[in-house]
Scaffold this motif. Sequence first.
Motif, mmCIF file in Angstrom:
data_model
loop_
_atom_site.group_PDB
_atom_site.id
_atom_site.type_symbol
_atom_site.label_atom_id
_atom_site.label_comp_id
_atom_site.label_asym_id
_atom_site.label_seq_id
_atom_site.Cartn_x
_atom_site.Cartn_y
_atom_site.Cartn_z
ATOM 1 N N ILE A 1 8.095 -8.901 -0.202
ATOM 2 C CA ILE A 1 9.064 -8.336 0.264
ATOM 3 C C ILE A 1 9.889 -8.170 -1.287
ATOM 4 N N ALA A 2 10.067 -9.294 -1.802
ATOM 5 C CA ALA A 2 10.733 -9.416 -3.394
ATOM 6 C C ALA A 2 9.617 -8.583 -4.213
ATOM 7 N N PHE A 3 10.649 -7.426 -5.466
ATOM 8 C CA PHE A 3 9.688 -6.183 -6.395
ATOM 9 C C PHE A 3 8.572 -5.441 -5.633
ATOM 10 N N ASN A 4 9.181 -4.949 -4.213
ATOM 11 C CA ASN A 4 8.238 -4.546 -3.686
ATOM 12 C C ASN A 4 8.770 -3.022 -2.499
ATOM 13 N N CYS A 5 8.016 -2.408 -1.536
ATOM 14 C CA CYS A 5 8.838 -1.854 -0.815
ATOM 15 C C CYS A 5 7.315 -1.795 0.501
ATOM 16 N N ILE A 6 7.716 -2.066 1.778
ATOM 17 C CA ILE A 6 6.887 -2.544 2.736
ATOM 18 C C ILE A 6 7.153 -0.692 3.861
ATOM 19 N N PRO A 7 6.105 -0.185 4.152
ATOM 20 C CA PRO A 7 6.431 1.493 4.721
ATOM 21 C C PRO A 7 6.010 0.483 5.978
ATOM 22 N N GLN A 8 7.220 -0.784 6.157
ATOM 23 C CA GLN A 8 6.372 -0.743 8.325
ATOM 24 C C GLN A 8 8.309 -1.852 8.713
ATOM 25 N N ILE A 9 8.629 -1.170 9.677
ATOM 26 C CA ILE A 9 9.613 -1.891 10.049
ATOM 27 C C ILE A 9 9.718 -1.949 11.587
ATOM 28 N N ASP A 10 9.381 -2.977 12.456
ATOM 29 C CA ASP A 10 9.594 -3.361 13.342
ATOM 30 C C ASP A 10 7.344 -3.184 14.175
ATOM 31 N N ARG A 11 6.842 -2.388 15.677
ATOM 32 C CA ARG A 11 5.170 -2.597 14.920
ATOM 33 C C ARG A 11 4.848 -1.516 15.433
ATOM 34 N N PHE A 12 3.934 -1.081 15.072
ATOM 35 C CA PHE A 12 3.004 0.067 15.855
ATOM 36 C C PHE A 12 2.644 0.961 16.619
ATOM 37 N N MET A 13 2.622 1.828 16.777
ATOM 38 C CA MET A 13 2.580 2.976 18.326
ATOM 39 C C MET A 13 1.438 3.728 18.549
ATOM 40 N N ASP A 14 1.384 3.966 19.552
ATOM 41 C CA ASP A 14 -0.117 4.345 19.374
ATOM 42 C C ASP A 14 -0.344 5.662 17.900
ATOM 43 N N ASP A 15 0.954 6.180 18.455
ATOM 44 C CA ASP A 15 0.222 8.007 17.395
ATOM 45 C C ASP A 15 0.128 7.638 15.766
ATOM 46 N N GLY A 16 1.056 6.068 15.884
ATOM 47 C CA GLY A 16 0.719 6.081 14.624
ATOM 48 C C GLY A 16 2.013 5.633 13.700
ATOM 49 N N SER A 17 3.124 6.314 13.851
ATOM 50 C CA SER A 17 4.040 6.050 13.768
ATOM 51 C C SER A 17 5.027 4.717 14.147
ATOM 52 N N THR A 18 6.039 4.404 13.602
ATOM 53 C CA THR A 18 6.673 2.553 13.628
ATOM 54 C C THR A 18 7.505 2.688 15.046
ATOM 55 N N ARG A 19 8.269 1.160 15.105
ATOM 56 C CA ARG A 19 9.281 1.624 16.846
ATOM 57 C C ARG A 19 10.435 1.952 16.014
#
Length: 340
Positions: free
Chosen positions: A191-209
């Motif tokens: 996470i330091a010096f970075n961005c993570i495009p995931q918060i919570d787990r993935f769902m079937d349609d590709g979005s996260t919770r």
Amino acid sequence: MGYRVAVVGATGAVGREILKTLHEREFPVDEIVALASPRSTGREVSFGDRTLKVANLETFDFSGWDVALFSPGGAISAVHAPRAAKAGCMVIDNTSHFRMEPDVPLVVPEVNPNAVKDAKRRIIANPNCSTIQMVVALKPLHDLFTIRRVVVSTYQAVAGAGKDGMDELFSQTKGSFVGDPPKIEQFQKQIAFNCIPQIDRFMDDGSTREEWKMAVETRKILDPEIAVQATCVRVPVFIGHSESVVVEFEESVDLERAREGLREADGVVLVDQREDGGYVTPIECVGEDASYVSRLRIDPTVPNGLAFWCVSDNLRKGAALNAVQIAELTIAFDLLGKHH
């Protein structure tokens, strides 16, 4: 005439903020108890200038207690919130566990205060932090021009993942200066010096919770007809969520009326000078109660479009303050029953 108040999950980041907020807002407390898991029992937390010894949630009897503010994690709320409600206590729950249950109101006091009256089960849910700050800003605009669709990208602070998330950002940042390899435990990548495009787990349609929550919660709180497309990103900021929001409306948008509506709205502060630094950033909103709106402008790429930037302290308005405001509403609507 005061109330007997229980704070559940009192040793966590949100629990501590709830205790602080209850004291700052002079909530009418006759008696207060801090509750947490057996392993935290006996630890100490502050309530104003008092020190509270943490009691064991698992053996606690809620009979005779008026209101309980819960933020212990969903699995724990699932067990103990109904138990507290059954004992006659009004539960305000910060976890995601009850939010989408049809007979549990999901409340942001500036947006849908009357929903608290529907707490048949004596459980009221506090929405997701990123949803709260967004709907506070959307409400006055929806009242003016009727929202059809929202596209939001979030830049969410590590405080959203609790104290451990904050510790991980701190240790990775520190480690990078002395050449230590990053220890990755709380997040999916460094996470330091970075961005993570995931918060919570993935769902079937590709979005996260997290993205799903923003969509379904916005519809439940504000209007079931609103379409929401969210992309939620964890960024290396300690406290304070930011959002880039693009809104499409039914009716044509007048920028001056939009400004006026936001200026007058409860819980919103408009800081929008079109000059270097004429906007609010997450570090400036820490410890503040409002949803700050900046960078307000017409979106010329769609009919009736408007874009803005929104920041808020995710531990306060995104969690603790909203929960305490709900508790204040239950008193205002006389839902806690007659008192000693």
